[in-house]
Design a protein around this motif. Structure first.
Motif, PDB file in Angstrom:
ATOM      1  N   SER A  40       0.557  -1.072  -0.057  1.00  0.00           N
ATOM      2  CA  SER A  40      -0.464   0.139   0.481  1.00  0.00           C
ATOM      3  C   SER A  40       0.783   1.183   0.219  1.00  0.00           C
ATOM      4  N   ASP A  41       2.229   1.592   0.736  1.00  0.00           N
ATOM      5  CA  ASP A  41       3.011   2.365   0.834  1.00  0.00           C
ATOM      6  C   ASP A  41       3.428   2.236  -0.390  1.00  0.00           C
ATOM      7  N   GLU A  42       4.098   1.716  -1.291  1.00  0.00           N
ATOM      8  CA  GLU A  42       4.265   2.132  -2.198  1.00  0.00           C
ATOM      9  C   GLU A  42       3.366   1.855  -3.504  1.00  0.00           C
ATOM     10  N   ALA A  43       1.966   1.614  -3.551  1.00  0.00           N
ATOM     11  CA  ALA A  43       1.095   1.685  -4.389  1.00  0.00           C
ATOM     12  C   ALA A  43       0.734   3.514  -4.201  1.00  0.00           C
ATOM     13  N   PHE A  44       0.949   4.179  -2.917  1.00  0.00           N
ATOM     14  CA  PHE A  44       0.792   5.813  -2.392  1.00  0.00           C
ATOM     15  C   PHE A  44       1.955   6.478  -3.072  1.00  0.00           C
ATOM     16  N   ALA A  45       2.840   6.272  -3.379  1.00  0.00           N
ATOM     17  CA  ALA A  45       4.123   6.367  -3.232  1.00  0.00           C
ATOM     18  C   ALA A  45       3.874   6.494  -5.189  1.00  0.00           C
ATOM     19  N   GLN A  46       3.971   5.840  -5.620  1.00  0.00           N
ATOM     20  CA  GLN A  46       3.334   6.287  -7.098  1.00  0.00           C
ATOM     21  C   GLN A  46       2.100   6.458  -6.996  1.00  0.00           C
ATOM     22  N   ILE A  47       1.163   6.242  -6.681  1.00  0.00           N
ATOM     23  CA  ILE A  47       0.068   6.943  -7.443  1.00  0.00           C
ATOM     24  C   ILE A  47       0.581   8.829  -7.305  1.00  0.00           C
ATOM     25  N   ASN A  48       0.791   8.831  -6.277  1.00  0.00           N
ATOM     26  CA  ASN A  48       1.080  10.702  -5.013  1.00  0.00           C
ATOM     27  C   ASN A  48       2.799  11.339  -7.116  1.00  0.00           C
ATOM     28  N   ALA A  49       3.158  10.433  -6.919  1.00  0.00           N
ATOM     29  CA  ALA A  49       4.397  10.405  -8.242  1.00  0.00           C
ATOM     30  C   ALA A  49       3.822  10.937  -9.979  1.00  0.00           C
ATOM     31  N   ARG A  50       3.076  10.572  -9.716  1.00  0.00           N
ATOM     32  CA  ARG A  50       2.179  10.886 -11.066  1.00  0.00           C
ATOM     33  C   ARG A  50       1.389  11.954 -11.363  1.00  0.00           C
ATOM     34  N   PHE A  51       1.765  12.654 -10.499  1.00  0.00           N
ATOM     35  CA  PHE A  51       1.085  13.609 -10.006  1.00  0.00           C
ATOM     36  C   PHE A  51       1.615  15.025  -9.257  1.00  0.00           C
ATOM     37  N   ILE A  52       1.308  16.029 -10.272  1.00  0.00           N
ATOM     38  CA  ILE A  52       2.193  17.522  -9.641  1.00  0.00           C
ATOM     39  C   ILE A  52       1.758  18.961  -9.476  1.00  0.00           C
ATOM     40  N   ASP A  53       2.519  19.072  -7.613  1.00  0.00           N
ATOM     41  CA  ASP A  53       1.800  20.462  -7.390  1.00  0.00           C
ATOM     42  C   ASP A  53       0.232  19.774  -6.553  1.00  0.00           C
ATOM     43  N   TYR A  54       0.378  19.061  -5.981  1.00  0.00           N
ATOM     44  CA  TYR A  54      -0.788  18.192  -5.133  1.00  0.00           C
ATOM     45  C   TYR A  54      -0.557  17.960  -3.884  1.00  0.00           C
ATOM     46  N   GLU A  55      -1.899  18.384  -3.102  1.00  0.00           N
ATOM     47  CA  GLU A  55      -1.182  18.094  -1.892  1.00  0.00           C
ATOM     48  C   GLU A  55      -2.668  16.204  -1.265  1.00  0.00           C
ATOM     49  N   PRO A  56      -1.990  15.283  -1.574  1.00  0.00           N
ATOM     50  CA  PRO A  56      -2.597  13.939  -1.510  1.00  0.00           C
ATOM     51  C   PRO A  56      -3.674  13.881  -0.114  1.00  0.00           C
ATOM     52  N   GLY A  57      -4.600  13.489  -0.501  1.00  0.00           N
ATOM     53  CA  GLY A  57      -5.744  13.184   0.660  1.00  0.00           C
ATOM     54  C   GLY A  57      -6.163  12.400   0.749  1.00  0.00           C
ATOM     55  N   PRO A  58      -6.749  11.655   1.628  1.00  0.00           N
ATOM     56  CA  PRO A  58      -7.702  10.156   2.211  1.00  0.00           C
ATOM     57  C   PRO A  58      -7.781   9.481   1.005  1.00  0.00           C
ATOM     58  N   ASP A  59      -8.960   9.635   0.035  1.00  0.00           N
ATOM     59  CA  ASP A  59      -8.811   8.903  -1.065  1.00  0.00           C
ATOM     60  C   ASP A  59      -8.067   8.300  -1.291  1.00  0.00           C
ATOM     61  N   ILE A  60      -6.476   9.069  -1.578  1.00  0.00           N
ATOM     62  CA  ILE A  60      -5.980   8.235  -2.812  1.00  0.00           C
ATOM     63  C   ILE A  60      -5.089   6.854  -1.984  1.00  0.00           C
ATOM     64  N   ARG A  61      -4.895   7.359  -0.707  1.00  0.00           N
ATOM     65  CA  ARG A  61      -3.930   5.860   0.275  1.00  0.00           C
ATOM     66  C   ARG A  61      -5.619   4.494  -0.111  1.00  0.00           C
ATOM     67  N   THR A  62      -7.030   5.227   0.117  1.00  0.00           N
ATOM     68  CA  THR A  62      -8.416   3.956  -0.434  1.00  0.00           C
ATOM     69  C   THR A  62      -7.361   3.215  -1.500  1.00  0.00           C
ATOM     70  N   TYR A  63      -7.497   4.265  -2.442  1.00  0.00           N
ATOM     71  CA  TYR A  63      -6.859   3.703  -3.906  1.00  0.00           C
ATOM     72  C   TYR A  63      -5.465   2.632  -3.238  1.00  0.00           C
ATOM     73  N   ALA A  64      -4.488   3.015  -3.281  1.00  0.00           N
ATOM     74  CA  ALA A  64      -3.188   2.598  -3.141  1.00  0.00           C
ATOM     75  C   ALA A  64      -3.998   1.694  -1.772  1.00  0.00           C
ATOM     76  N   ASP A  65      -4.397   1.055  -0.956  1.00  0.00           N
ATOM     77  CA  ASP A  65      -5.114   0.240   0.158  1.00  0.00           C
ATOM     78  C   ASP A  65      -5.823  -0.469  -0.824  1.00  0.00           C
ATOM     79  N   ALA A  66      -6.327  -0.490  -1.707  1.00  0.00           N
ATOM     80  CA  ALA A  66      -7.059  -1.312  -2.804  1.00  0.00           C
ATOM     81  C   ALA A  66      -6.203  -1.570  -3.978  1.00  0.00           C
ATOM     82  N   ILE A  67      -5.222  -1.216  -4.577  1.00  0.00           N
ATOM     83  CA  ILE A  67      -4.135  -2.077  -5.611  1.00  0.00           C
ATOM     84  C   ILE A  67      -4.055  -3.552  -4.247  1.00  0.00           C
ATOM     85  N   ALA A  68      -3.249  -3.312  -3.608  1.00  0.00           N
ATOM     86  CA  ALA A  68      -2.067  -3.480  -2.773  1.00  0.00           C
ATOM     87  C   ALA A  68      -3.487  -4.334  -1.906  1.00  0.00           C
ATOM     88  N   ALA A  69      -4.576  -4.735  -2.006  1.00  0.00           N
ATOM     89  CA  ALA A  69      -5.670  -5.966  -1.089  1.00  0.00           C
ATOM     90  C   ALA A  69      -5.644  -6.479  -2.922  1.00  0.00           C
TER      91      ALA A  69
END
Length: 78
Positions: A40-69
């Protein structure tokens, strides 16, 4: 004109949001497709690395958790 009056009209605003949702959806599915067994942590980092100049919200963590699962199917795009 007051600067608070400068804004997108509603059809344009909806198009911008729809396009942004599609880009996020494509990124999440691509990461799931390319990274079997990712944490989940790596998925979270990769999702965030694809976007510039924004602050990640808790919804991004939800997607990272779903990828990992394994809850995101590579066939879910679109």
């Amino acid at each position: 004109m007051d600067t608070s009056d400068i804004r997108w009209n509603e059809p344009a605003r909806q198009k911008i949001l729809d396009d942004a949702d599609a880009v996020l959806r494509e990124a999440v599915v691509a990461i799931a497709r390319e990274n079997d067994g990712i944490s989940s942590d790596e998925a979270f980092a990769q999702i965030n690395a694809r976007f510039i100049d924004y602050e990640p919200g808790p919804d991004i963590r939800t997607y990272a958790d779903a990828i990992a699962a394994g809850e995101i199917s590579p066939d879910d795009a679109g």
